[in-house]
Scaffold this motif. Sequence first.
Motif, PDB file in Angstrom:
ATOM      1  N   ASN A   1      -1.421 -10.712   3.208  1.00 32.10           N
ATOM      2  CA  ASN A   1      -2.573  -9.704   3.122  1.00 32.10           C
ATOM      3  C   ASN A   1      -3.525  -9.844   1.727  1.00 32.10           C
ATOM      4  O   ASN A   1      -4.823  -9.961   2.130  1.00 32.10           O
ATOM      5  CB  ASN A   1      -2.143  -8.315   3.433  1.00 32.10           C
ATOM      6  N   HIS A   2      -3.329  -9.931   0.742  1.00 29.95           N
ATOM      7  CA  HIS A   2      -3.824  -9.871  -0.481  1.00 29.95           C
ATOM      8  C   HIS A   2      -4.584 -11.265  -0.672  1.00 29.95           C
ATOM      9  O   HIS A   2      -5.407 -11.888  -1.471  1.00 29.95           O
ATOM     10  CB  HIS A   2      -3.132  -9.627  -1.636  1.00 29.95           C
TER      11      HIS A   2
ATOM     12  N   VAL B   1       0.781  -1.265  -0.074  1.00 27.43           N
ATOM     13  CA  VAL B   1      -0.057  -0.003  -0.052  1.00 27.43           C
ATOM     14  C   VAL B   1       0.938   1.343   0.006  1.00 27.43           C
ATOM     15  O   VAL B   1       1.764   1.092   0.915  1.00 27.43           O
ATOM     16  CB  VAL B   1      -1.019   0.127   1.220  1.00 27.43           C
TER      17      VAL B   1
ATOM     18  N   ARG C   1       0.835   4.998   0.746  1.00 29.46           N
ATOM     19  CA  ARG C   1       0.251   6.211   1.310  1.00 29.46           C
ATOM     20  C   ARG C   1       0.507   7.446   1.060  1.00 29.46           C
ATOM     21  O   ARG C   1       1.505   7.626   0.162  1.00 29.46           O
ATOM     22  CB  ARG C   1       0.408   5.853   2.930  1.00 29.46           C
TER      23      ARG C   1
ATOM     24  N   ARG D   1      -4.329  -6.605   6.474  1.00 23.23           N
ATOM     25  CA  ARG D   1      -2.986  -6.510   7.240  1.00 23.23           C
ATOM     26  C   ARG D   1      -2.910  -6.546   8.755  1.00 23.23           C
ATOM     27  O   ARG D   1      -2.215  -7.229   9.320  1.00 23.23           O
ATOM     28  CB  ARG D   1      -2.538  -5.235   6.790  1.00 23.23           C
ATOM     29  N   THR D   2      -4.120  -6.017   9.240  1.00 19.45           N
ATOM     30  CA  THR D   2      -4.105  -6.178  10.828  1.00 19.45           C
ATOM     31  C   THR D   2      -4.585  -7.692  11.273  1.00 19.45           C
ATOM     32  O   THR D   2      -3.988  -8.094  12.200  1.00 19.45           O
ATOM     33  CB  THR D   2      -5.296  -5.384  11.488  1.00 19.45           C
TER      34      THR D   2
ATOM     35  N   ASP E   1      -9.213  -4.313   7.851  1.00 15.99           N
ATOM     36  CA  ASP E   1      -7.826  -4.514   6.960  1.00 15.99           C
ATOM     37  C   ASP E   1      -7.401  -5.782   7.199  1.00 15.99           C
ATOM     38  O   ASP E   1      -7.086  -6.221   8.181  1.00 15.99           O
ATOM     39  CB  ASP E   1      -7.155  -3.550   7.538  1.00 15.99           C
TER      40      ASP E   1
END
Length: 345
Positions: free
Chosen positions: A313-314, A182, A184, A330-331, A328
């Motif tokens: 994560n994905h 990601v 930012r 990722r968390t 999310d």
Amino acid sequence: MSRETPQQAVREFQEVFERLRNQIRRVIVGHHDVVDQILVAFFAGGHVLIEGVPGTGKTLMVRSLADALNLSFSRVQFTVDLMPADITGTRMVTDQDGQRRFAFVPGPIFAHVLLADEINRATPKTQAALLEAMAELQVTVAGTTYALQPPFFVLATLNPIEMEGTYPLPEAQLDRFFFKVVLRYPDHLEMQRIIGSTTGSSQPVIEPIFASETAAVRVDELRRLVREVLVAPHLEEYAAALVRATVPPESKFAPTTRAMVPVPEPISRYVSFGSSPRGGQALLLGAKVCALMDGRVNITYDDIDAVAVPALNHRLVLNFAAIADGIDPRTLVEQLLHDARRFRH
């Protein structure tokens, strides 16, 4: 590349990685973690999916990587009317010596580094053409297969703005990407540096670290070195346990054997499908690059943890409850890493 001793090979990898990182940082302000993750995926032989708003430096980042390595670069802006032939190439009628014949005209995919901008705006048919090249290192046009020259690296972007009229990548296609990162917004100081450095009279210039004639061969040698990094059995077990713990026990596809690392409660509640074995491959290959970056020929637990979030994560398919609660993925991976620490040997 000199390979007289493992120590010399590792030292050379460190030097190349550091020089490459420094060249990219000459033109990219901030995003140090993202740059490192992209480089890790590149040397591991994978592809990267990057999510970020427009104007945050995605194109410049990938072009800088290609320029620093002295590799060819192409950019494709994906749109709803983009056809597979627009990226793979097509056969055209040519006139040679008074005779007409079909000749293959290569598309922009025939480059070492490809930026697939806003891949979710293209139709599934066009997306599939790119994914064949990513998985097989080849494209098929009119029944004929054409090989791509390694190294081949794809960085595809997802634009989270204006999602109407897009074609989200199916989970099976997301799984083909080594990392998802990601990008930012820059913070205040980074924003100040960006607008100051890009509006002045002089612009930073990338200096290639390889000669154009040998760049592809050198990259291939470095990628082979990554594969030679040692992995102890207990670390293979740890990586497999992390991947296994992403599979909710309620899933009908869940293994019947007990997981070494218990599935965290948030994953049981919010995940429909966990990571495939490709997630474990990404963990180990990414950890091997991290080990070489640190001057080692063997990986550690921390190397695996360092790449777990972008690698997994994905690959987590969230359910409706997760979407409703704004979870999310990722968390969820970070929670898994926290829970797994006490199971390290």
